[in-house]
Design an enzyme around this catalytic site. Structure first.
Site, PDB file in Angstrom:
ATOM      1  N   TYR A  53       0.828  -1.220   0.000  1.00 15.46           N
ATOM      2  CA  TYR A  53       0.000   0.000   0.000  1.00 15.46           C
ATOM      3  C   TYR A  53       0.856   1.263   0.000  1.00 15.46           C
ATOM      4  CZ  TYR A  53      -4.130  -2.783   0.152  1.00 15.46           C
ATOM      5  OH  TYR A  53      -5.113  -3.673  -0.214  1.00 15.46           O
ATOM      6  N   ARG A  56       1.616   2.020  -3.574  1.00 14.45           N
ATOM      7  CA  ARG A  56       0.447   2.537  -4.295  1.00 14.45           C
ATOM      8  C   ARG A  56       0.087   3.933  -3.810  1.00 14.45           C
ATOM      9  NH1 ARG A  56      -4.013  -1.752  -3.756  1.00 14.45           N
ATOM     10  NH2 ARG A  56      -5.183  -0.289  -5.061  1.00 14.45           N
ATOM     11  N   HIS A 106     -14.509   0.838  -1.019  1.00 15.60           N
ATOM     12  CA  HIS A 106     -13.372  -0.011  -0.607  1.00 15.60           C
ATOM     13  C   HIS A 106     -12.330   0.789   0.168  1.00 15.60           C
ATOM     14  CE1 HIS A 106     -14.289  -3.068  -4.051  1.00 15.60           C
ATOM     15  NE2 HIS A 106     -15.154  -3.141  -3.048  1.00 15.60           N
TER      16      HIS A 106
HETATM   17  C1  BV8 Z   1     -17.765  -8.775   1.171  1.00 14.21           C
HETATM   18  C2  BV8 Z   1      -8.924  -3.410  -1.566  1.00 14.21           C
HETATM   19  C3  BV8 Z   1     -19.534  -9.321   2.682  1.00 14.21           C
HETATM   20  C4  BV8 Z   1      -8.323  -2.091  -1.696  1.00 14.21           C
HETATM   21  C5  BV8 Z   1     -10.488  -4.697  -2.873  1.00 14.21           C
HETATM   22  C6  BV8 Z   1     -17.352 -16.211  -4.249  1.00 14.21           C
HETATM   23  C7  BV8 Z   1     -18.315 -15.728  -5.115  1.00 14.21           C
HETATM   24  C8  BV8 Z   1     -18.745 -14.397  -5.043  1.00 14.21           C
HETATM   25  C9  BV8 Z   1     -18.198 -13.531  -4.079  1.00 14.21           C
HETATM   26  C10 BV8 Z   1     -17.234 -14.008  -3.240  1.00 14.21           C
HETATM   27  C11 BV8 Z   1     -16.807 -15.332  -3.303  1.00 14.21           C
HETATM   28  N1  BV8 Z   1     -15.865 -15.508  -2.361  1.00 14.21           N
HETATM   29  C12 BV8 Z   1     -15.679 -14.350  -1.677  1.00 14.21           C
HETATM   30  C13 BV8 Z   1     -16.519 -13.430  -2.188  1.00 14.21           C
HETATM   31  C14 BV8 Z   1     -16.689 -12.027  -1.763  1.00 14.21           C
HETATM   32  C15 BV8 Z   1     -15.517 -11.195  -2.257  1.00 14.21           C
HETATM   33  C16 BV8 Z   1     -15.413 -11.277  -3.764  1.00 14.21           C
HETATM   34  O1  BV8 Z   1     -16.173 -10.651  -4.472  1.00 14.21           O
HETATM   35  N2  BV8 Z   1     -14.425 -12.048  -4.244  1.00 14.21           N
HETATM   36  C17 BV8 Z   1     -14.276 -12.152  -5.691  1.00 14.21           C
HETATM   37  C18 BV8 Z   1     -12.798 -12.048  -6.059  1.00 14.21           C
HETATM   38  C19 BV8 Z   1     -14.879 -13.497  -6.112  1.00 14.21           C
HETATM   39  N3  BV8 Z   1     -15.845  -9.833  -1.885  1.00 14.21           N
HETATM   40  C20 BV8 Z   1     -15.510  -9.378  -0.661  1.00 14.21           C
HETATM   41  O2  BV8 Z   1     -14.868 -10.025   0.140  1.00 14.21           O
HETATM   42  C21 BV8 Z   1     -16.023  -7.998  -0.302  1.00 14.21           C
HETATM   43  N4  BV8 Z   1     -16.659  -8.054   0.991  1.00 14.21           N
HETATM   44  O3  BV8 Z   1     -18.264  -9.452   0.308  1.00 14.21           O
HETATM   45  O4  BV8 Z   1     -18.281  -8.666   2.456  1.00 14.21           O
HETATM   46  C22 BV8 Z   1     -20.641  -8.413   2.216  1.00 14.21           C
HETATM   47  C23 BV8 Z   1     -21.429  -8.782   1.116  1.00 14.21           C
HETATM   48  C24 BV8 Z   1     -22.469  -7.940   0.705  1.00 14.21           C
HETATM   49  C25 BV8 Z   1     -22.721  -6.743   1.373  1.00 14.21           C
HETATM   50  C26 BV8 Z   1     -21.900  -6.393   2.444  1.00 14.21           C
HETATM   51  C27 BV8 Z   1     -20.858  -7.215   2.868  1.00 14.21           C
HETATM   52  C28 BV8 Z   1     -14.883  -7.004  -0.218  1.00 14.21           C
HETATM   53  C29 BV8 Z   1     -14.388  -6.705  -1.614  1.00 14.21           C
HETATM   54  C30 BV8 Z   1     -13.347  -5.590  -1.547  1.00 14.21           C
HETATM   55  C31 BV8 Z   1     -11.989  -6.177  -1.681  1.00 14.21           C
HETATM   56  N5  BV8 Z   1     -10.996  -5.119  -1.764  1.00 14.21           N
HETATM   57  N6  BV8 Z   1      -9.503  -3.830  -2.854  1.00 14.21           N
HETATM   58  C32 BV8 Z   1      -7.293  -2.136  -2.758  1.00 14.21           C
HETATM   59  O5  BV8 Z   1      -6.279  -2.826  -2.557  1.00 14.21           O
HETATM   60  O6  BV8 Z   1      -7.521  -1.491  -3.793  1.00 14.21           O
HETATM   61  S1  BV8 Z   1     -11.089  -5.259  -4.351  1.00 14.21           S
HETATM   62  C33 BV8 Z   1     -10.188  -4.692  -5.669  1.00 14.21           C
HETATM   63  O7  BV8 Z   1     -10.903  -5.130  -6.826  1.00 14.21           O
HETATM   64  C34 BV8 Z   1     -10.142  -3.184  -5.802  1.00 14.21           C
HETATM   65  O8  BV8 Z   1     -10.877  -2.501  -4.819  1.00 14.21           O
HETATM   66  C35 BV8 Z   1     -10.766  -2.936  -7.160  1.00 14.21           C
HETATM   67  O9  BV8 Z   1     -11.359  -1.714  -7.216  1.00 14.21           O
HETATM   68  C36 BV8 Z   1     -11.738  -4.039  -7.173  1.00 14.21           C
HETATM   69  C37 BV8 Z   1     -12.429  -4.353  -8.435  1.00 14.21           C
HETATM   70  O10 BV8 Z   1     -11.483  -4.404  -9.473  1.00 14.21           O
HETATM   71  P1  BV8 Z   1     -11.745  -3.403 -10.699  1.00 14.21           P
HETATM   72  O11 BV8 Z   1     -11.823  -2.020 -10.149  1.00 14.21           O
HETATM   73  O12 BV8 Z   1     -12.898  -3.897 -11.486  1.00 14.21           O
HETATM   74  O13 BV8 Z   1     -10.388  -3.508 -11.485  1.00 14.21           O
HETATM   75  P2  BV8 Z   1      -9.990  -4.677 -12.516  1.00 14.21           P
HETATM   76  O14 BV8 Z   1      -8.516  -4.588 -12.735  1.00 14.21           O
HETATM   77  O15 BV8 Z   1     -10.595  -5.963 -12.064  1.00 14.21           O
HETATM   78  O16 BV8 Z   1     -10.736  -4.266 -13.869  1.00 14.21           O
HETATM   79  C38 BV8 Z   1     -10.336  -3.093 -14.546  1.00 14.21           C
HETATM   80  C39 BV8 Z   1     -11.308  -2.920 -15.695  1.00 14.21           C
HETATM   81  O17 BV8 Z   1     -11.024  -1.677 -16.338  1.00 14.21           O
HETATM   82  C40 BV8 Z   1     -11.171  -4.009 -16.757  1.00 14.21           C
HETATM   83  O18 BV8 Z   1     -12.474  -4.478 -17.089  1.00 14.21           O
HETATM   84  C41 BV8 Z   1     -10.534  -3.282 -17.947  1.00 14.21           C
HETATM   85  O19 BV8 Z   1     -11.060  -3.753 -19.188  1.00 14.21           O
HETATM   86  C42 BV8 Z   1     -10.976  -1.864 -17.718  1.00 14.21           C
HETATM   87  N7  BV8 Z   1     -10.027  -0.859 -18.239  1.00 14.21           N
HETATM   88  C43 BV8 Z   1      -8.652  -0.922 -18.243  1.00 14.21           C
HETATM   89  N8  BV8 Z   1      -8.165   0.204 -18.807  1.00 14.21           N
HETATM   90  C44 BV8 Z   1      -9.221   0.989 -19.128  1.00 14.21           C
HETATM   91  C45 BV8 Z   1     -10.411   0.319 -18.770  1.00 14.21           C
HETATM   92  N9  BV8 Z   1     -11.629   0.838 -18.982  1.00 14.21           N
HETATM   93  C46 BV8 Z   1     -11.696   2.053 -19.548  1.00 14.21           C
HETATM   94  N10 BV8 Z   1     -10.605   2.774 -19.921  1.00 14.21           N
HETATM   95  C47 BV8 Z   1      -9.362   2.271 -19.730  1.00 14.21           C
HETATM   96  N11 BV8 Z   1      -8.294   2.989 -20.115  1.00 14.21           N
END
Ligand code: BV8
Length: 230
Positions: A53, A56, A106
């Protein structure tokens, strides 16, 4: 006038030079999620997590908002209804671009949190292991970000906004992290028109009424112009 609810992800900050998570060579290609973005990882190796962190935080502090960030601020200023900006991003580029009342679901790199007493303060550029809390002095300072398995922030107000949305837009997110990835379904159930603006179709693209592909610095200003032109 319709309420617009916007969810942004790492893709909106990509053209400001900040890495995304799941793109080629992204952050999750360099670090294992479980090592740097879970409470267990922090308990196991706090020095590694602080280093992740700190790097970043320093990089984000040097980044500039891009045309997509400033276009959303312009939409907030000129749209006759409410524009609610929810971001998964922990950088402060929306605010630097002029946006107001951004909901950081987040958390933020700029914030520090005491794991013992819950006190929050402005994080120093580099946090250290055993960072003492200014309120209770316990050596339990951590980045104020939401890790996997932790409750995202502002969920109640986000769900309230989604229930009243006339338009829902997801910008620069791969739609793989919950609960953010399900917001499009909440908005659609409330009768909102849904649009995705992304470089490539996200895994949730088929859930959107409209998908606008391209870099955010091109698609977002054009989308805002079209909205404001009525
Ligand atoms: C929770 C920390 C309960 C800070 C982050 C199984 C199935 C489903 C869900 C789960 C599961 N097992 C566990 C879970 C839950 C889990 C989850 O979802 N896991 C996933 C991986 C399966 N979630 C959690 O644990 C969350 N908490 O569920 O608590 C609850 C439930 C409901 C209600 C209340 C409570 C907590 C999730 C938060 C985790 N912390 N980050 C940090 O370090 O940053 S997540 C991390 O991923 C970041 O925060 C980031 O923002 C987030 C999402 O990623 P994206 O922002 O989408 O970024 P990514 O790289 O993936 O995509 C970029 C996109 O941009 C791409 O599509 C690309 O094409 C596009 N792009 C690139 N360049 C451009 C562009 N678009 C336009 N222009 C460009 N130039």
């Amino acid at each position: 006038m319709e309420k617009i609810v916007i969810l942004t992800g790492a893709g909106i900050s990509a053209e400001s030079g900040l890495g995304t998570f799941r793109d080629e060579g992204g952050l999750w290609a360099q670090h294992r999620i479980e090592d740097v973005a879970t409470p267990e990882g922090f308990a196991r190796d706090p020095a590694l997590v602080h280093a992740f962190y700190n790097a970043r935080r320093v990089q984000a502090a040097k980044a500039e908002p891009n045309a997509a960030h400033t276009a959303l601020a312009r939409l907030q200023r000129h749209w006759p209804g409410e524009v609610v900006l929810v971001t998964q991003n922990v950088d402060s580029l929306h605010e630097a671009g002029g946006a107001r009342n951004v909901l950081h679901m987040h958390g933020t790199l700029a914030g520090a949190l005491c794991a013992a007493c819950g006190h929050r303060w402005a994080a120093p550029p580099e946090m250290t292991v055993g960072q003492p809390c200014p309120a209770c002095a316990a050596p339990t300072g951590r980045p104020d970000v939401v890790w996997f398995g932790e409750m995202p922030y502002h969920m109640d107000s986000i769900y309230d906004h989604l229930a009243e949305a006339g338009i829902f837009a997801a910008i620069g997110t791969s739609g793989q992290v919950y609960p953010a990835a399900a917001f499009v379904h909440e908005a659609a159930m409330a009768g909102a028109r849904t649009v995705e603006l992304n470089l490539d179709p996200s895994s949730g693209a088929s859930s959107f009424d409209q998908v606008i592909l391209g870099p955010a610095t091109e698609t977002v200003p054009a989308w805002v112009d079209q909205l404001l032109a009525g």
